[in-house]
Motif scaffolding. Structure first.
Motif, mmCIF file in Angstrom:
data_model
loop_
_atom_site.group_PDB
_atom_site.id
_atom_site.type_symbol
_atom_site.label_atom_id
_atom_site.label_comp_id
_atom_site.label_asym_id
_atom_site.label_seq_id
_atom_site.Cartn_x
_atom_site.Cartn_y
_atom_site.Cartn_z
ATOM 1 N N LEU A 86 0.812 -1.118 -0.172
ATOM 2 C CA LEU A 86 -0.157 0.047 0.090
ATOM 3 C C LEU A 86 0.743 1.139 -0.140
ATOM 4 O O LEU A 86 0.587 2.026 -0.889
ATOM 5 C CB LEU A 86 -0.942 -0.120 1.345
ATOM 6 C CG LEU A 86 -2.009 -1.207 1.206
ATOM 7 C CD1 LEU A 86 -2.816 -0.981 2.515
ATOM 8 C CD2 LEU A 86 -2.887 -0.761 -0.214
ATOM 9 N N GLU A 87 1.890 1.165 0.671
ATOM 10 C CA GLU A 87 2.878 2.479 0.562
ATOM 11 C C GLU A 87 3.622 2.605 -0.544
ATOM 12 O O GLU A 87 3.699 3.845 -1.224
ATOM 13 C CB GLU A 87 4.028 2.160 1.523
ATOM 14 C CG GLU A 87 3.535 2.446 3.181
ATOM 15 C CD GLU A 87 4.620 2.002 4.170
ATOM 16 O OE1 GLU A 87 5.768 1.510 3.652
ATOM 17 O OE2 GLU A 87 4.314 2.075 5.203
ATOM 18 N N ASP A 88 3.560 1.360 -1.307
ATOM 19 C CA ASP A 88 4.336 1.625 -2.733
ATOM 20 C C ASP A 88 3.311 2.273 -3.697
ATOM 21 O O ASP A 88 3.573 3.131 -4.378
ATOM 22 C CB ASP A 88 4.786 0.175 -3.448
ATOM 23 C CG ASP A 88 6.060 -0.190 -2.435
ATOM 24 O OD1 ASP A 88 6.609 0.571 -1.975
ATOM 25 O OD2 ASP A 88 6.495 -1.429 -2.591
ATOM 26 N N GLU A 89 1.900 1.501 -3.456
ATOM 27 C CA GLU A 89 0.907 2.134 -4.312
ATOM 28 C C GLU A 89 0.754 3.620 -4.060
ATOM 29 O O GLU A 89 0.511 4.434 -5.044
ATOM 30 C CB GLU A 89 -0.225 1.372 -3.892
ATOM 31 C CG GLU A 89 -1.590 1.794 -5.007
ATOM 32 C CD GLU A 89 -2.670 0.951 -4.685
ATOM 33 O OE1 GLU A 89 -3.751 1.315 -5.075
ATOM 34 O OE2 GLU A 89 -2.646 -0.095 -4.061
ATOM 35 N N LEU A 90 0.629 4.172 -2.812
ATOM 36 C CA LEU A 90 0.732 5.495 -2.556
ATOM 37 C C LEU A 90 1.756 6.409 -3.154
ATOM 38 O O LEU A 90 1.564 7.387 -3.846
ATOM 39 C CB LEU A 90 0.667 5.653 -1.060
ATOM 40 C CG LEU A 90 0.343 7.238 -0.429
ATOM 41 C CD1 LEU A 90 -0.810 7.549 -0.996
ATOM 42 C CD2 LEU A 90 0.449 7.240 1.184
ATOM 43 N N THR A 93 1.065 6.646 -6.807
ATOM 44 C CA THR A 93 0.127 7.444 -7.125
ATOM 45 C C THR A 93 0.396 8.998 -7.022
ATOM 46 O O THR A 93 -0.343 9.806 -7.555
ATOM 47 C CB THR A 93 -1.541 7.077 -6.169
ATOM 48 O OG1 THR A 93 -1.690 5.448 -6.294
ATOM 49 C CG2 THR A 93 -2.494 7.910 -6.380
ATOM 50 N N SER A 94 1.307 9.114 -6.170
ATOM 51 C CA SER A 94 1.725 10.500 -5.681
ATOM 52 C C SER A 94 2.828 11.009 -6.528
ATOM 53 O O SER A 94 3.462 12.014 -6.384
ATOM 54 C CB SER A 94 1.887 10.815 -4.195
ATOM 55 O OG SER A 94 2.802 10.069 -3.792
#
Length: 192
Positions: A86-90, A93-94
């Motif tokens: 989830l941190e990688d996805e965030l 995304t940012s």
């Protein structure tokens, strides 16, 4: 003190008291052994069995706790992996690359110099010109650097939309005053 007085004051020795004679006698026959009682044997066996059962119960409890601990450790490992994903996805995304792609999809272009509005007297400070609608930045082109953190489906959709727009002939024309866009990677010399 005189010698006579000193001897008179000396205590008289106490005579030893006669001891009772020992009763030692030779053994003529061994003493008769009594039969052990069954109740004592049962109590001893029951105590040993209770100790064994308690030891087995404690061993099973400790083993069960170690399995529970192993299960909780594996769950914690899975949750850590999910949190990392989830941190990688965030982070993807940012990222500025995704921001540029989304801005391109919405039709946004790179602006010129900034202009500011002074609220006290409603005057515009700066160049006071709008964006001309031309941009040399192509975030979906072949020269774009691949970002592994971005959602690949979103990138593929954006690239497909750009390909359809260029095949329809509705692609933006490039202003000759701007530098040429890099669409197919960095130029390299041709060798044999």
């Amino acid at each position: 003190m005189s010698r006579a007085t000193a001897t008179a004051l000396r205590p008289e020795p106490i005579a030893p008291t006669p001891r009772a004679p020992r009763r030692l006698r030779p053994v003529s026959a061994p003493a008769r052994r009594t039969k052990p009682k069954l109740a004592y044997a049962l109590i001893a066996l029951g105590g040993a069995a209770a100790i064994g059962i308690a030891q087995i119960g404690l061993s099973l409890a400790i083993t069960h706790d170690s399995f529970v601990l192993a299960d909780l450790t594996s769950q914690q490992r899975e949750l850590n992996l999910q949190a990392s994903a989830l941190e990688d996805e965030l982070a993807g995304t940012s990222s500025p690359q995704l921001l540029a792609i989304k801005a391109s999809e919405l039709g946004m272009v790179v602006a010129g110099s900034a202009s500011y509005l002074r609220l006290s007297d409603s005057t515009v400070l700066g160049a006071n010109t709008g964006a001309d609608g031309l941009s040399t930045i192509d975030p979906n082109g072949t020269g774009a650097v691949h970002n592994a953190l971005l959602n690949q489906r979103a990138l593929a959709t954006a690239a497909q939309d750009d390909a359809e727009a260029s095949s329809d002939g509705t692609a933006d024309t490039v202003d000759p005053n701007l530098p040429p866009p890099i669409t197919d990677g960095l130029p390299s010399p041709t060798t044999r």
